[in-house]
Design a protein around this motif. Structure first.
Motif, short mmCIF file in Angstrom:
data_model
loop_
_atom_site.label_atom_id
_atom_site.label_comp_id
_atom_site.label_asym_id
_atom_site.label_seq_id
_atom_site.Cartn_x
_atom_site.Cartn_y
_atom_site.Cartn_z
N GLY A 132 -15.39 -30.55 102.77
CA GLY A 132 -16.32 -29.95 103.91
C GLY A 132 -16.11 -30.74 105.13
O GLY A 132 -16.69 -30.22 106.44
N TRP A 133 -15.27 -31.66 105.36
CA TRP A 133 -14.92 -32.40 106.53
C TRP A 133 -14.29 -31.39 107.70
O TRP A 133 -14.88 -31.29 108.94
CB TRP A 133 -13.94 -33.62 106.72
N ALA A 134 -13.35 -30.60 107.42
CA ALA A 134 -12.59 -29.64 108.42
C ALA A 134 -13.66 -28.76 108.89
O ALA A 134 -13.62 -28.48 110.28
CB ALA A 134 -11.63 -28.97 107.60
N ASP A 135 -14.52 -28.03 108.03
CA ASP A 135 -15.44 -27.05 108.57
C ASP A 135 -16.25 -27.86 109.56
O ASP A 135 -16.75 -27.37 110.56
CB ASP A 135 -16.12 -26.45 107.46
N MET A 136 -17.06 -29.01 109.15
CA MET A 136 -17.89 -29.61 109.89
C MET A 136 -17.24 -29.96 111.36
O MET A 136 -17.83 -29.81 112.48
CB MET A 136 -18.13 -30.85 109.42
N ALA A 137 -16.00 -30.64 111.23
CA ALA A 137 -15.53 -31.08 112.51
C ALA A 137 -15.10 -29.87 113.46
O ALA A 137 -15.07 -29.80 114.61
CB ALA A 137 -13.94 -31.69 112.16
N ARG A 147 -0.64 -31.53 101.15
CA ARG A 147 -1.05 -31.73 99.60
C ARG A 147 -2.68 -31.60 99.73
O ARG A 147 -3.49 -31.24 98.75
CB ARG A 147 -0.67 -32.90 99.03
N MET A 148 -3.30 -31.81 100.93
CA MET A 148 -4.69 -31.52 101.19
C MET A 148 -5.02 -30.28 101.28
O MET A 148 -5.31 -29.66 102.42
CB MET A 148 -5.48 -32.49 102.07
N THR A 149 -4.93 -29.30 100.32
CA THR A 149 -4.75 -28.01 100.62
C THR A 149 -6.35 -27.35 100.81
O THR A 149 -6.20 -26.35 101.72
CB THR A 149 -4.35 -27.20 98.94
N ALA A 150 -7.29 -27.87 100.73
CA ALA A 150 -8.76 -27.47 100.92
C ALA A 150 -8.75 -27.69 102.39
O ALA A 150 -9.27 -26.65 103.23
CB ALA A 150 -9.92 -28.18 100.10
N MET A 151 -8.22 -28.82 103.06
CA MET A 151 -8.42 -29.19 104.48
C MET A 151 -7.54 -28.19 105.22
O MET A 151 -7.93 -27.48 106.12
CB MET A 151 -8.01 -30.52 104.69
N VAL A 152 -6.22 -28.00 104.51
CA VAL A 152 -5.25 -27.00 105.38
C VAL A 152 -5.67 -25.67 105.28
O VAL A 152 -5.87 -25.01 106.26
CB VAL A 152 -4.08 -27.20 104.55
N ALA A 153 -6.21 -25.18 104.24
CA ALA A 153 -6.85 -23.78 104.18
C ALA A 153 -8.12 -23.53 105.13
O ALA A 153 -8.03 -22.69 105.78
CB ALA A 153 -7.19 -23.28 102.49
N ALA A 154 -9.08 -24.64 105.11
CA ALA A 154 -9.96 -24.31 106.10
C ALA A 154 -9.60 -24.37 107.58
O ALA A 154 -10.09 -23.51 108.21
CB ALA A 154 -10.88 -25.51 106.00
N ILE A 155 -8.81 -25.26 107.87
CA ILE A 155 -8.14 -25.03 109.16
C ILE A 155 -7.34 -23.79 109.56
O ILE A 155 -7.65 -23.22 110.54
CB ILE A 155 -7.46 -26.44 109.51
#
Length: 272
Positions: free
Chosen positions: A259-264, A65-73
């Motif tokens: 922005g966490w996924a891109d930073m990580a 459900r955390m679609t932004a994180m999923v899409a970034a990864i």
């Protein structure tokens, strides 16, 4: 408006379809439990992956459900592996037997290693390029695996979850660790808090001191400090070979911040 709603529903349906085991809708099953996996549209030849642990009362599938994180990864060519915790004794959802003083029926570190091994074999991923991350209690689980079994994953990125009291007296090393926490987090405050169950959350800054000692960092103060968008960053680079420690604070509360996924993954990419 109707077309926009239909597009949103279609996007959510496409995401939910990934909440299984490759092409199969049900989760992947191994000895000891299950996990979900979503693969990037364009697979990278080295097959990196993020293993992300859900929080208290959640499930692996909930993380989709955390679609932004999923899409970034996925957009960066990483697979996203979502293990399932153990069913809670009372209430819905699942959790992790993370605390060394309260072991559960499953060796969680061994289970997570088995998940990573199975996913690497089943989907052609690079077992040596997997980042273990997690949110809340999933972040605490990540921290304890990093402390007690540092070779299990290439690096660790807990979010809004650290050690609990009593704090560990020490950790194995080396390890690469990037901790992220909200300045206004009231669920897992930076200083920790006492819970009615008798559990007491730990102090994030005490956790950092434990890590600096375990990683043999040369100084208690960071080697670098900076700001990047919503994140305030502190880095300890002069540590034991093959190890480093990083802290990102943000102004929000108990969440995986935007922005966490891109930073990580920017950080993780520098380690490989």
């Amino acid at each position: 408006m109707i077309l926009r709603c239909l597009a949103l529903i279609a996007a959510l349906a496409a995401t939910s379809a990934q909440a299984g085991c490759g092409d199969a809708p049900e989760p992947c099953s191994i000895a000891g439990g299950t996990y979900h996996i979503t693969l990037p549209d364009t697979a990278r030849p080295d097959g990196p992956a993020v293993v992300f642990l859900h929080g208290w009362g959640g499930t692996g599938a909930d993380m989709l459900r955390m679609t932004a994180m999923v899409a970034a990864i996925r957009g960066r060519g990483h697979a996203l592996i979502l293990p399932d915790g153990l069913p809670r004794d009372r209430g819905r959802g699942q959790s992790w037997a993370f605390h060394p003083d309260r072991p559960g029926p499953r060796d969680e570190a061994a289970f997570l290693r088995a998940v990573a091994d199975d996913a690497a074999t089943r989907f052609g991923l690079n077992r040596d390029r997997m980042l273990l991350a997690g949110f809340s209690i999933g972040g605490s689980m990540t921290s304890y695996v990093a402390c007690n079994d540092p070779q299990a994953f290439a690096a660790y990125a807990p979010v809004a979850g650290a050690f609990w009291r009593p704090h560990p007296t020490g950790c194995a090393a080396p390890v690469q660790l990037f901790h992220t926490h909200g300045w206004t987090d009231r669920t897992v405050p930076l200083e920790g808090r006492q819970l009615g169950s008798g559990f007491a959350q730990g102090d994030v800054f005490a956790s950092l001191e434990i890590w600096r000692e375990a990683l043999r960092c040369r100084s208690p103060d960071p080697d670098r400090s900076s700001a990047d968008g919503p994140f305030w960053l502190r880095h300890w680079d002069r540590c034991a070979p093959g190890s480093s420690l990083h802290l990102a604070l943000h102004g929000g509360g108990h969440s995986v911040p935007k922005g966490w996924a891109d930073m990580a993954l920017d950080w993780f990419s520098t380690l490989n």
